[in-house]
Write a protein that holds these residues in place. Structure first.
Motif, PDB file in Angstrom:
ATOM      1  N   PHE A  80       0.835  -1.205   0.000  1.00 43.47           N
ATOM      2  CA  PHE A  80       0.000   0.000   0.000  1.00 43.47           C
ATOM      3  C   PHE A  80       0.870   1.256   0.000  1.00 43.47           C
ATOM      4  O   PHE A  80       1.910   1.324   0.667  1.00 43.47           O
ATOM      5  N   SER A  81       0.428   2.264  -0.730  1.00 46.40           N
ATOM      6  CA  SER A  81       1.196   3.510  -0.848  1.00 46.40           C
ATOM      7  C   SER A  81       0.872   4.452   0.313  1.00 46.40           C
ATOM      8  O   SER A  81      -0.151   4.303   1.003  1.00 46.40           O
ATOM      9  N   ARG A  82       1.735   5.448   0.488  1.00 43.60           N
ATOM     10  CA  ARG A  82       1.498   6.465   1.513  1.00 43.60           C
ATOM     11  C   ARG A  82       0.201   7.210   1.226  1.00 43.60           C
ATOM     12  O   ARG A  82      -0.560   7.547   2.149  1.00 43.60           O
ATOM     13  N   GLU A  83      -0.104   7.454  -0.048  1.00 42.62           N
ATOM     14  CA  GLU A  83      -1.330   8.158  -0.412  1.00 42.62           C
ATOM     15  C   GLU A  83      -2.568   7.350  -0.025  1.00 42.62           C
ATOM     16  O   GLU A  83      -3.540   7.903   0.518  1.00 42.62           O
ATOM     17  N   GLU A  84      -2.552   6.047  -0.282  1.00 41.43           N
ATOM     18  CA  GLU A  84      -3.683   5.201   0.104  1.00 41.43           C
ATOM     19  C   GLU A  84      -3.874   5.216   1.616  1.00 41.43           C
ATOM     20  O   GLU A  84      -5.013   5.276   2.117  1.00 41.43           O
ATOM     21  N   ILE A  85      -2.782   5.152   2.339  1.00 42.37           N
ATOM     22  CA  ILE A  85      -2.854   5.139   3.802  1.00 42.37           C
ATOM     23  C   ILE A  85      -3.412   6.460   4.321  1.00 42.37           C
ATOM     24  O   ILE A  85      -4.273   6.479   5.209  1.00 42.37           O
ATOM     25  N   LYS A  86      -2.949   7.567   3.750  1.00 37.98           N
ATOM     26  CA  LYS A  86      -3.423   8.877   4.198  1.00 37.98           C
ATOM     27  C   LYS A  86      -4.899   9.070   3.867  1.00 37.98           C
ATOM     28  O   LYS A  86      -5.668   9.623   4.672  1.00 37.98           O
ATOM     29  N   ASN A  87      -5.337   8.619   2.701  1.00 38.38           N
ATOM     30  CA  ASN A  87      -6.755   8.718   2.324  1.00 38.38           C
ATOM     31  C   ASN A  87      -7.616   7.908   3.277  1.00 38.38           C
ATOM     32  O   ASN A  87      -8.704   8.343   3.684  1.00 38.38           O
ATOM     33  N   PHE A  88      -7.146   6.703   3.650  1.00 39.34           N
ATOM     34  CA  PHE A  88      -7.908   5.858   4.579  1.00 39.34           C
ATOM     35  C   PHE A  88      -8.026   6.555   5.938  1.00 39.34           C
ATOM     36  O   PHE A  88      -9.090   6.527   6.573  1.00 39.34           O
ATOM     37  N   ALA A  89      -6.941   7.192   6.387  1.00 41.38           N
ATOM     38  CA  ALA A  89      -6.971   7.898   7.667  1.00 41.38           C
ATOM     39  C   ALA A  89      -7.974   9.047   7.630  1.00 41.38           C
ATOM     40  O   ALA A  89      -8.736   9.249   8.595  1.00 41.38           O
ATOM     41  N   SER A  90      -7.992   9.779   6.527  1.00 46.48           N
ATOM     42  CA  SER A  90      -8.926  10.907   6.405  1.00 46.48           C
ATOM     43  C   SER A  90     -10.362  10.425   6.375  1.00 46.48           C
ATOM     44  O   SER A  90     -11.248  10.989   7.050  1.00 46.48           O
ATOM     45  N   GLU A  91     -10.625   9.377   5.598  1.00 51.12           N
ATOM     46  CA  GLU A  91     -11.988   8.849   5.468  1.00 51.12           C
ATOM     47  C   GLU A  91     -12.519   8.311   6.791  1.00 51.12           C
ATOM     48  O   GLU A  91     -13.728   8.371   7.061  1.00 51.12           O
ATOM     49  N   ASN A  92     -11.617   7.786   7.626  1.00 46.95           N
ATOM     50  CA  ASN A  92     -12.047   7.155   8.880  1.00 46.95           C
ATOM     51  C   ASN A  92     -11.724   7.991  10.116  1.00 46.95           C
ATOM     52  O   ASN A  92     -11.830   7.502  11.244  1.00 46.95           O
ATOM     53  N   LYS A  93     -11.366   9.267   9.840  1.00 50.17           N
ATOM     54  CA  LYS A  93     -11.099  10.213  10.927  1.00 50.17           C
ATOM     55  C   LYS A  93     -10.113   9.659  11.954  1.00 50.17           C
ATOM     56  O   LYS A  93     -10.336   9.725  13.174  1.00 50.17           O
ATOM     57  N   ILE A  94      -9.038   9.074  11.448  1.00 51.39           N
ATOM     58  CA  ILE A  94      -7.994   8.514  12.311  1.00 51.39           C
ATOM     59  C   ILE A  94      -7.000   9.621  12.649  1.00 51.39           C
ATOM     60  O   ILE A  94      -6.479  10.306  11.771  1.00 51.39           O
ATOM     61  N   GLU A  95      -6.739   9.801  13.920  1.00 49.09           N
ATOM     62  CA  GLU A  95      -5.783  10.815  14.353  1.00 49.09           C
ATOM     63  C   GLU A  95      -4.382  10.215  14.414  1.00 49.09           C
ATOM     64  O   GLU A  95      -4.202   9.021  14.663  1.00 49.09           O
ATOM     65  N   TRP A  96      -3.388  11.075  14.192  1.00 50.49           N
ATOM     66  CA  TRP A  96      -2.004  10.636  14.310  1.00 50.49           C
ATOM     67  C   TRP A  96      -1.146  11.820  14.709  1.00 50.49           C
ATOM     68  O   TRP A  96      -1.595  12.957  14.724  1.00 50.49           O
ATOM     69  N   ARG A  97       0.102  11.534  15.030  1.00 53.76           N
ATOM     70  CA  ARG A  97       1.051  12.571  15.430  1.00 53.76           C
ATOM     71  C   ARG A  97       2.095  12.759  14.330  1.00 53.76           C
ATOM     72  O   ARG A  97       2.595  11.792  13.760  1.00 53.76           O
ATOM     73  N   GLU A  98       2.400  14.016  14.024  1.00 54.01           N
ATOM     74  CA  GLU A  98       3.440  14.311  13.045  1.00 54.01           C
ATOM     75  C   GLU A  98       4.789  14.388  13.754  1.00 54.01           C
ATOM     76  O   GLU A  98       4.939  15.053  14.768  1.00 54.01           O
ATOM     77  N   ASP A  99       5.769  13.682  13.190  1.00 52.56           N
ATOM     78  CA  ASP A  99       7.139  13.722  13.704  1.00 52.56           C
ATOM     79  C   ASP A  99       7.862  14.869  13.004  1.00 52.56           C
ATOM     80  O   ASP A  99       8.062  14.832  11.788  1.00 52.56           O
ATOM     81  N   SER A 100       8.274  15.867  13.772  1.00 51.77           N
ATOM     82  CA  SER A 100       8.886  17.058  13.163  1.00 51.77           C
ATOM     83  C   SER A 100      10.194  16.725  12.435  1.00 51.77           C
ATOM     84  O   SER A 100      10.583  17.430  11.495  1.00 51.77           O
ATOM     85  N   SER A 101      10.853  15.642  12.839  1.00 47.68           N
ATOM     86  CA  SER A 101      12.122  15.288  12.178  1.00 47.68           C
ATOM     87  C   SER A 101      11.904  14.827  10.742  1.00 47.68           C
ATOM     88  O   SER A 101      12.838  14.837   9.932  1.00 47.68           O
ATOM     89  N   ASN A 102      10.670  14.431  10.408  1.00 47.42           N
ATOM     90  CA  ASN A 102      10.382  13.992   9.036  1.00 47.42           C
ATOM     91  C   ASN A 102      10.456  15.133   8.035  1.00 47.42           C
ATOM     92  O   ASN A 102      10.590  14.902   6.827  1.00 47.42           O
TER      93      ASN A 102
END
Length: 434
Positions: free
Chosen positions: A162-184
């Motif tokens: 699975f691509s990063r785009e697919e994963i991000k779309n799934f998170a948005s569709e399912n209102k999944i929260e996450w934390r951004e790592d500033s080092s990225n």
């Protein structure tokens, strides 16, 4: 994506079913999505979070976020904190390597202590592409171009398709929260530079780039499988193993259309890096050596000899009584007469010429003895050279010593100063036994 993920588990990772899984959860997008997918798929999952204490309050915020998530969703949670910078400094490692070592040591401890079956990580297709590009820039060969393995021992990566785009779309569709790592967002690391600067260009050049990359990866993996099969078959024809040594027959290597490729496959697990020197070793003079950290490759007359680098045995072993079994089995007995012909495993000496106790040790620079047939003395090193002995043969040769004098280069040649004759009153037979 959920249905595709569940299909992927059923078709490609069926062994995970009904197993106890440990998910490495950073709190970032990828691992949070994997946690939701596993929960919705009915998997038995515990969570493991490492606080590497590298980003101050941000690291502590990640830990609190995950604790709250685990409590709300009734996940079993394991949390640990590492002084990563100190560990990296003490062991002379980069921060990234230190963090990797720390977390996987801990993950495997959790498996054993809690009777869990597999460690799951959230590596995905974009991660695989970045790893491919990193290895491409470093020239790691075919191994480095086959991508991150879906499974490596107890580590399984269910999101590699699975691509990063697919994963991000799934998170948005399912209102999944996450934390951004500033080092990225920093370009301090090569992976981030590739992610921010190179990969977007590749995707713009070809909108289906990730699909094409996946197809290429599959082809490379199949090619690697064919190469591995060929390597195993040819290995049996070329290599013989003796004790801890591997002997590569030079004559057989020269018959191969591309012996360099085979040598690379066979020797890379032993930490060698000077590949051009290794390839030239075939035509080099006998005695030349190539070293890795723990192994050496020696050019002998007819073979390349691979063996571990061992600490030189500098000990002196005293023979107590009439026998010693270590480091070599030697027996001393009285004899009524000299039985001929003599073999290389035994000598007859005049007891009166010896000073007890006798000792055994390895040869040292400056050692000499008095072999029959020459006037005076001869250096042991010169004897080795005349006999065309290989370095391993020299290093595995023991000397029998009496009062600092060499009685016998054991199994090779004795010293005439100690010979028993027909007029000898007390004959001793000294022999090596297996």
């Amino acid at each position: 994506m959920l249905l595709e993920f569940q299909k992927h588990l059923a078709e490609n990772l069926p062994f995970l079913k009904e197993k106890k899984l440990l998910l490495a959860l950073s709190g970032g997008l990828d691992s949070m999505v994997l946690a939701h997918l596993l929960k919705e798929s009915g998997c038995t999952v515990a969570l493991a979070h490492c606080n590497f204490q590298l980003r101050g309050n941000e690291s502590d915020g990640d830990e609190k976020f995950i604790r709250d998530f685990a409590l709300e969703n009734k996940f079993q949670l394991f949390v640990t904190r590492f002084n990563t910078e100190s560990f990296a400094s003490d062991n002379k490692l980069s921060i990234q390597v230190a963090a990797r070592q720390l977390r996987y040591i801990w993950f495997y401890q959790l498996l054993e202590e809690n009777k869990l079956d597999y460690i799951l990580t959230a590596h995905h297709l974009d991660d695989n592409l970045e790893t491919f590009l990193i290895n491409l820039t470093r020239g790691t060969g075919l191994d480095g171009l086959t991508g991150i393995p879906v499974q490596n021992d107890k580590i399984v990566r269910p999101l590699l398709n699975f691509s990063r785009e697919e994963i991000k779309n799934f998170a948005s569709e399912n209102k999944i929260e996450w934390r951004e790592d500033s080092s990225n967002s920093s370009d301090k690391y090569l992976r981030n530079k590739l992610r921010h600067d190179i990969v977007p260009i590749l995707k713009n050049l070809n909108p289906s780039f990730l699909d094409s990359f996946q197809d290429t990866l599959n082809s490379l993996q199949q090619s690697k499988s064919l190469a591995d099969d060929a390597s195993v078959l040819v290995y049996k024809q070329v290599v013989s193993e003796k004790d801890k040594q591997k002997h590569f027959a030079i004559s057989e290597l020269k018959r191969l259309p591309n012996y360099q490729a085979y040598l690379y496959e066979w020797l890379k697990p032993f930490g060698f890096k000077a590949w051009n020197d290794i390839y030239e070793l075939i035509e080099a003079q006998s005695g030349k050596i190539i070293l890795s950290e723990n192994y050496r490759l020696l050019k002998d007359r007819e073979h390349l000899i691979l063996e571990p680098i061992l600490e030189k045995d500098t000990a002196v072993y005293e023979i107590i009584g009439d026998e010693i079994k270590s480091p070599i089995h030697l027996k001393i007995s009285t004899a009524d007469q000299i039985i001929k012909p003599l073999d290389s495993n035994s000598i007859y000496v005049d007891k009166e010429t010896l000073k007890f106790p006798l000792h055994i040790r390895k040869w040292q620079e400056g050692d000499y003895f008095c072999p029959a047939g020459i006037d005076g003395k001869k250096k042991v090193s010169k004897y080795f050279k005349d006999e065309k002995m290989s370095l391993p043969e020299k290093e595995n040769t023991w000397l029998l010593i009496s009062d600092h004098k060499i009685v016998w280069i054991i199994g090779k040649r004795s010293d005439q100063r100690f010979y028993a004759t027909n007029t000898t009153q007390q004959i001793l037979k000294i022999e090596t036994l297996k």
